[in-house]
Design an enzyme around this catalytic site. Sequence first.
Site, mmCIF file in Angstrom:
data_model
loop_
_atom_site.group_PDB
_atom_site.id
_atom_site.type_symbol
_atom_site.label_atom_id
_atom_site.label_comp_id
_atom_site.label_asym_id
_atom_site.label_seq_id
_atom_site.Cartn_x
_atom_site.Cartn_y
_atom_site.Cartn_z
ATOM 1 N NE ARG A 1 6.449 22.439 36.931
ATOM 2 C CZ ARG A 1 7.989 23.002 36.818
ATOM 3 N NH1 ARG A 1 8.184 23.969 35.293
ATOM 4 N NH2 ARG A 1 8.986 23.318 37.258
ATOM 5 C CG HIS B 1 9.927 28.071 39.541
ATOM 6 N ND1 HIS B 1 9.537 26.857 39.172
ATOM 7 C CD2 HIS B 1 10.261 28.584 39.433
ATOM 8 C CE1 HIS B 1 9.879 26.784 37.666
ATOM 9 N NE2 HIS B 1 10.546 27.732 37.884
ATOM 10 C CD GLU C 1 15.135 25.065 34.984
ATOM 11 O OE1 GLU C 1 15.713 26.169 35.038
ATOM 12 O OE2 GLU C 1 14.872 25.127 33.782
ATOM 13 C CG ASN D 1 12.168 22.690 33.559
ATOM 14 O OD1 ASN D 1 10.438 21.947 33.149
ATOM 15 N ND2 ASN D 1 12.146 23.644 33.826
ATOM 16 C CE1 TYR E 1 12.076 28.001 28.431
ATOM 17 C CE2 TYR E 1 13.787 26.283 29.712
ATOM 18 C CZ TYR E 1 12.078 26.974 29.421
ATOM 19 O OH TYR E 1 11.216 26.805 30.439
ATOM 20 C CD GLU F 1 10.200 25.779 33.730
ATOM 21 O OE1 GLU F 1 10.742 26.652 32.926
ATOM 22 O OE2 GLU F 1 9.945 25.896 34.785
HETATM 23 C C1 GAL Z 1 13.414 27.832 33.250
HETATM 24 C C2 GAL Z 1 12.408 28.435 34.846
HETATM 25 C C3 GAL Z 1 11.427 29.250 34.839
HETATM 26 C C4 GAL Z 1 11.753 30.104 33.696
HETATM 27 C C5 GAL Z 1 12.641 29.581 32.628
HETATM 28 C C6 GAL Z 1 12.951 30.681 31.250
HETATM 29 O O1 GAL Z 1 14.763 27.912 33.216
HETATM 30 O O2 GAL Z 1 12.838 27.168 34.794
HETATM 31 O O3 GAL Z 1 10.750 30.147 35.704
HETATM 32 O O4 GAL Z 1 11.950 31.316 33.710
HETATM 33 O O5 GAL Z 1 13.442 29.014 32.507
HETATM 34 O O6 GAL Z 1 13.933 31.186 30.862
#
Ligand code: GAL
Length: 480
Positions: free
Chosen positions: A91, A136, A181, A321, A323, A389
């Site tokens: 990607r 992006h 995002e 995505n 995290y 992600e």
């Molecule tokens: C996401 C973003 C990425 C990368 C990642 C890690 O929000 O799409 O570009 O930076 O966070 O922080």
Amino acid sequence: MVIIIKHLPHSPTKSKWSFPDDFKFGVATAAYQIEGGWNADGKGVNVWDHLTHTNPNFTIDNSNGDIACDSYHKWQEDVQMLKNLGVDFYRFSLSWTRILPQGFSSEINTAGVQYYSNLIDELIANGIEPCVTLFHWDSPQMFSSFGGYYNPIFVDLFANYARIAFKLFGDRVKTWITFNEPKVVCQDYNEFVGLINEVYPNGVIEYLCTHNLLKAHAEAYHIYNNEFRAKQNGKIGITLNFEWSEPASTKPEDLEAAEQRRQFEFGLFANPVVYGNYPKIVIERVAHKSKQEGFPDSRLPKFTQAEQLKIKGTYDFIGLNHYNSWLVKASPEQPIGEPSYVKDVGTERFVDLSWEDTEWNGKIAPFGLRNSLQWIKTRYKNPLILITENGYPDKTGTLKDDRRISFLQKYLNATLQAIHQDQVNVKAYTVWTLMDNFEWAQGFTIKFGLYHVDFTNDERTRTAKKSVEYYGSVIKDRVV
Ligand code: GAL
């Protein structure tokens, strides 16, 4: 309405299931974060070039993406790294101004087109599917003079750019992501957008941006659908970020608060794409607050009936995505005053101190990924989900990245649970990121890569971290 999601247990760390045969593994990058070549061969200036050149203090190490990983020159090496990992897909994003230097479709930069064409061919020659993000975050600087994302003309400008990308690369690219995002662009990067536009967004323009990006997404979807799909036979969707909101207690008001946050953060974008309009709670809260603030109408723009029909169902998949996770509880409303998205969201969030820390801003809470997947399944008619992600940040860039391996193992396990226990239709997992790169406002101080990059060396030498071996073995053996 409050729907209660059961609090799922933390994932075990041994996998008792394997990934189905049609499940795909990949890694992700983004143009501004890796390419460099910021003004090479006719590329135009984008908002990140401009921002980092005019406000070097914006990044904590005063760095910029002028050279980054130099992937503009080292793309063949990148493909070899991907091949070594054994990923099914890669990607990456297109830099709008590398293809259209001014942003407008009147002028196409053939050198930029050639760069992506070569990369795509090389990927395919090595058995790796290209998965392309159109946007992006690096929009043409030229647009800032007329408000960028806040001007409804952005919709047509994006649509024209998307059409050119489909025409140029759609014979070989079968997975398209319109926006990465949009929430970060419209709601989170206030300061960044403010610097670009010399105004600070508030609870008015944050929604204007949301509205325009959603319409631009729908326009691109329809262009693909009407003009390209029959011949090119690919898929198109949008990537949304989702930080999981877990209720802080079983009290009804906390359950409601967590759901409110999910709707404002994820539903704000997903609901229009799936159902044609903003979530009810968002419409009602913003209207109510706008009234209290003295606005004649809601600060949240309205989709006309025709627009609702047009935006509804504009996805072949939802890109996720993920995290981070939070505990959320109800909190008293903030006093009426300056309108803001944050006040509209309301509620209060904090982390559970028992959750393990990452080395930057975030906690390790794999149940949040599982719950996010399950929530999306329930709310949005069991869509095809691609995890676009997920990844682990550290500050040292150590090659012995055992903590990254442990993180990946836990989140891959949560994905397996979602597949096998919750029957979520999730078909891909993507590690952020192939190699250490320019981490936006953090510059080069935060590292997410599976490969280390030596930024002190003109060669930008790449070295495999221990996690390359680990992720490679997951891909090969299909167990965690
Ligand atoms: C996401 C973003 C990425 C990368 C990642 C890690 O929000 O799409 O570009 O930076 O966070 O922080």
